[in-house]
Design an enzyme around this catalytic site. Structure first.
Site, mmCIF file in Angstrom:
data_model
loop_
_atom_site.group_PDB
_atom_site.id
_atom_site.type_symbol
_atom_site.label_atom_id
_atom_site.label_comp_id
_atom_site.label_asym_id
_atom_site.label_seq_id
_atom_site.Cartn_x
_atom_site.Cartn_y
_atom_site.Cartn_z
ATOM 1 C CE LYS A 202 -3.598 2.385 2.590
ATOM 2 N NZ LYS A 202 -4.568 2.316 3.691
ATOM 3 C CE LYS A 257 -5.982 2.066 -0.532
ATOM 4 N NZ LYS A 257 -6.399 2.168 0.832
HETATM 5 C C1 PBG Z 1 -7.534 3.653 5.574
HETATM 6 C C2 PBG Z 1 -7.806 3.473 4.132
HETATM 7 C C3 PBG Z 1 -7.569 4.384 3.113
HETATM 8 C C4 PBG Z 1 -8.094 3.822 1.956
HETATM 9 C C5 PBG Z 1 -8.614 2.583 2.286
HETATM 10 N N1 PBG Z 1 -8.415 2.367 3.635
HETATM 11 C C6 PBG Z 1 -6.978 5.737 3.162
HETATM 12 C C7 PBG Z 1 -5.595 5.900 3.624
HETATM 13 O O1 PBG Z 1 -4.865 4.958 3.928
HETATM 14 O O2 PBG Z 1 -5.172 7.073 3.728
HETATM 15 C C8 PBG Z 1 -8.123 4.501 0.628
HETATM 16 C C9 PBG Z 1 -9.155 4.026 -0.333
HETATM 17 C C10 PBG Z 1 -9.439 4.927 -1.461
HETATM 18 O O3 PBG Z 1 -8.793 5.987 -1.677
HETATM 19 O O4 PBG Z 1 -10.354 4.583 -2.221
HETATM 20 N N2 PBG Z 1 -6.475 2.988 6.134
#
Ligand code: PBG
Length: 330
Positions: A202, A257
Site C-alpha cells: 500500500k 493499492k
Molecule cells: C484507511 C484506508 C484508506 C483507503 C482505504 N483504507 C486511506 C488511507 O490509507 O489514507 C483509501 C481508499 C481509497 O482511496 O479509495 N487505512
C-alpha cells in the site's frame, strides 16, 4: 515466442475481423465475480448523503443499507468492503472506539450478515476512522505512528471484527508484523476460517484524496502524510518484501493499492508469488475517470478498460467504486 510468423501467412487482423472472433480469442474477460463494491456507511445517518468528490457514490445510513446491498446482490456481486464514518464525539487519540464490541461497524456487519449470510463482508483493520489525528495507528511522543503500540490495538480491533461476523479482515494500516499478530489472535480465538486480505503493498498515494472526503477525515488529518508507514511510490523491490512477509505471517490474499499507477507492482506480485492477488482501484482513480466522463472528455468505457487492465496484469479480484455500474453492464 515464435518470431518466424510472416505476412501474409500471418495477418493478426484476421482474428479481429468479426465480433464473435474477437470474443473467442479474448485473453482476459471481466466478470461480476471479479468485482468488490466498497460501501461508505455513516453513524446516525438516515437515508443517504452524496459525496462531492466521488460522483454517484453515497454514504448510507443503516436504515437504507440493506436496500443498496439487495441491489448489489441481485446484480451478482459477491462481496462488499464496508468503510464506516463514526460520530466525531467517539474519536480519540487512541482510537479506542475501534475496540468497542458494539460500535457502529460491528452493528453494520451483524445487520448485513443477518440479511445476506452468503455475501462476503470485508472490513479494514486500521484506526483512522476512530482517531482524532486521523492516522492508522497510535502516536509516540514525537507524533510518529508507534508501530508496536499500534499492533496491540489493531490485533484487538481485528478480533472485534471477526467476532461481529466479518468474513474477511483487511489490515490496511501498514504496521510491520501485524499479519502475524492478527493471524495468531484469530487462531487462538477459534476464528480459523477468517480470511486475512492484506493491504500488503500500500503506497503513500495522493490518489486517496476523495476517500478522505468520503469518510470525512480530511479535517482531522489536515495536510499530514502517512509516509512513515505507507510505501514510497518509487519502490517495487520493497513491495515484494512487504508481500513476502505478509504471506509468511499468514495472509490468505494480498493486495496492491492504488491500482492503475502501480500495474507493474501488481504484475510483479502475481508473477512472483502466485497468490490470490487483489487490486484496489482507489477513490482518486475512480473520480478522475468519472470527472472526465462527466465533462464528455472521455467515453464511459474507460472505466471498464481500466478494470480489464487490472485483470491483464494479474488481479484475481478488484475493489472498485464502479462495481455496481459495471455489474449492470456485464
Ligand atoms: C484507511 C484506508 C484508506 C483507503 C482505504 N483504507 C486511506 C488511507 O490509507 O489514507 C483509501 C481508499 C481509497 O482511496 O479509495 N487505512
Amino acid at each position: 515466442m515464435n518470431l518466424n510468423r510472416k505476412f501474409p501467412y500471418t495477418r493478426l487482423r484476421r482474428t479481429r475481423s468479426k465480433s464473435g472472433l474477437r470474443s473467442m480469442v479474448a485473453e482476459v474477460n471481466l466478470s461480476v465475480d471479479d468485482l468488490i463494491q466498497p460501501i461508505f456507511i455513516k453513524e446516525n445517518l438516515s437515508g443517504t448523503e452524496d459525496i462531492e468528490s466521488m460522483p454517484e457514490i453515497k454514504r448510507f445510513g443503516l436504515d437504507v443499507l440493506n436496500e443498496e446491498i439487495e441491489e448489489l446482490v441481485s446484480l451478482g456481486i459477491k462481496s462488499v468492503a464496508v468503510f464506516p464514518v463514526i460520530e466525531e464525539s467517539k474519536k480519540d487519540a487512541a482510537g479506542l472506539e475501534a475496540l468497542n464490541e458494539n460500535n457502529f461497524l460491528t452493528k453494520a456487519i451483524k445487520q448485513i450478515k443477518e440479511s445476506f449470510p452468503d455475501l462476503i463482508v470485508i472490513v479494514d483493520v486500521a484506526l483512522d476512522p476512530y482517531t482524532t489525528h486521523g492516522h492508522d495507528g497510535v502516536l509516540d511522543d514525537n507524533d510518529d505512528v508507534d508501530n508496536d503500540a499500534s499492533l496491540l490495538t489493531l490485533k484487538e480491533q481485528a478480533l472485534v471484527l471477526a467476532k461481529a461476523g466479518a468474513d474477511v479482515i483487511a489490515p490496511s494500516d501498514m504496521m510491520d508484523g501485524r499479519i502475524k499478530l492478527i493471524r495468531e489472535a484469530l487462531e487462538d480465538n477459534n476464528f480459523k476460517n477468517t480470511v486475512i486480505l492484506s493491504y500488503a503493498a500500500k503506497y503513500s498515494s495522493k490518489f486517496y484524496g476523495p476517500f478522505k472526503d468520503a469518510v470525512e477525515s480530511a479535517k482531522f488529518f489536515g495536510n499530514k502524510t502517512k509516509d512513515t508507514y505507507q510505501m514510497a511510490i518509487g519502490n517495487i523491490d520493497e513491495a515484494l518484501q512487504e508481500v513476502a512477509m505478509d504471506i509468511e505471517e499468514g495472509a490468505d490474499i494480498v493486495m496492491v493499492k492504488p491500482g492503475l499507477p502501480f500495474l507493474d507492482v501488481l504484475k510483479a506480485v502475481k508473477d512472483e508469488f502466485k497468490m490470490p492477488t487483489f487490486v484496489y482501484q482507489v477513490s482518486g482513480e475512480y473520480s478522475m475517470l468519472k470527472a472526465a466522463i462527466e465533462k464528455g472528455w472521455l467515453s464511459k468505457e474507460v472505466m471498464k478498460e481500466s478494470l480489464i487492465s487490472f485483470k491483464r496484469a494479474g488481479a484475481d479480484c478488484i475493489l472498485t467504486y464502479s462495481a455496481k455500474e459495471i455489474a449492470r453492464e456485464l
